[in-house]
Design an enzyme around this catalytic site. Structure first.
Site, PDB file in Angstrom:
ATOM      1  N   MET A  18       7.931 -92.974  33.731  1.00 45.92           N
ATOM      2  CA  MET A  18       8.832 -93.474  33.092  1.00 45.92           C
ATOM      3  C   MET A  18       9.713 -92.235  32.515  1.00 45.92           C
ATOM      4  SD  MET A  18       9.662 -96.388  33.624  1.00 45.92           S
ATOM      5  CE  MET A  18      11.149 -96.689  32.308  1.00 45.92           C
TER       6      MET A  18
ATOM      7  N   ILE B   8      11.138 -90.178  35.644  1.00 47.54           N
ATOM      8  CA  ILE B   8      12.417 -91.312  36.029  1.00 47.54           C
ATOM      9  C   ILE B   8      13.500 -91.081  34.929  1.00 47.54           C
ATOM     10  CG2 ILE B   8      13.467 -93.454  36.368  1.00 47.54           C
ATOM     11  CD1 ILE B   8      10.599 -94.187  37.387  1.00 47.54           C
ATOM     12  N   HIS B   9      13.160 -91.034  33.602  1.00 45.99           N
ATOM     13  CA  HIS B   9      14.351 -90.597  32.774  1.00 45.99           C
ATOM     14  C   HIS B   9      14.912 -89.061  32.885  1.00 45.99           C
ATOM     15  CE1 HIS B   9      15.904 -90.695  28.841  1.00 45.99           C
ATOM     16  NE2 HIS B   9      15.504 -89.681  28.418  1.00 45.99           N
ATOM     17  N   ALA B  10      14.111 -88.136  33.344  1.00 45.41           N
ATOM     18  CA  ALA B  10      14.432 -86.602  33.301  1.00 45.41           C
ATOM     19  C   ALA B  10      15.491 -86.465  34.640  1.00 45.41           C
ATOM     20  CB  ALA B  10      13.315 -85.980  33.656  1.00 45.41           C
TER      21      ALA B  10
END
Length: 106
Positions: free
Chosen positions: A74, A77-79
């Protein structure tokens, strides 16, 4: 890739993407005040931060290209989301500065 190195790459993406967006926001505010030259300098600073974010991303892509597994998390993905938003924000900031420059020039 060692977990520490991967975390550094991920955090690099997040930090530098955030810096890109901040510089762009400042650039828009400067352009809004008619300070176009300063706004363009801020965009240049945003581009430098974006380059640093790309370096972090490249480290992860290089690992994957070498056949080394990159664990998708996650946080990763956030980055990546931060990076894509930073790129979009930079592009829109450049357009807004150009518009303010035209308005102020008339």
């Amino acid at each position: 890739m060692e977990e520490t190195v991967m975390m550094q790459a991920i955090m690099g993406l997040i930090v530098h993407s955030g810096n890109t967006k901040s510089e762009c926001m400042e650039a828009i505010q400067l352009a809004k005040k008619g300070r176009i030259t300063e706004a363009k300098k801020k965009i240049n600073m945003a581009n430098e931060a974006l380059t640093e974010a790309h370096h972090s991303q490249t480290a992860l892509l290089t690992q994957e290209a070498r056949g080394e597994k990159v664990e998708v998390s996650m946080l990763l993905i956030h980055a990546q989301d931060h990076l894509m938003n930073a790129i979009t924000f930079r592009d829109l900031a450049q357009e807004m500065i150009e518009l303010y420059e035209r308005i102020k020039g008339e």
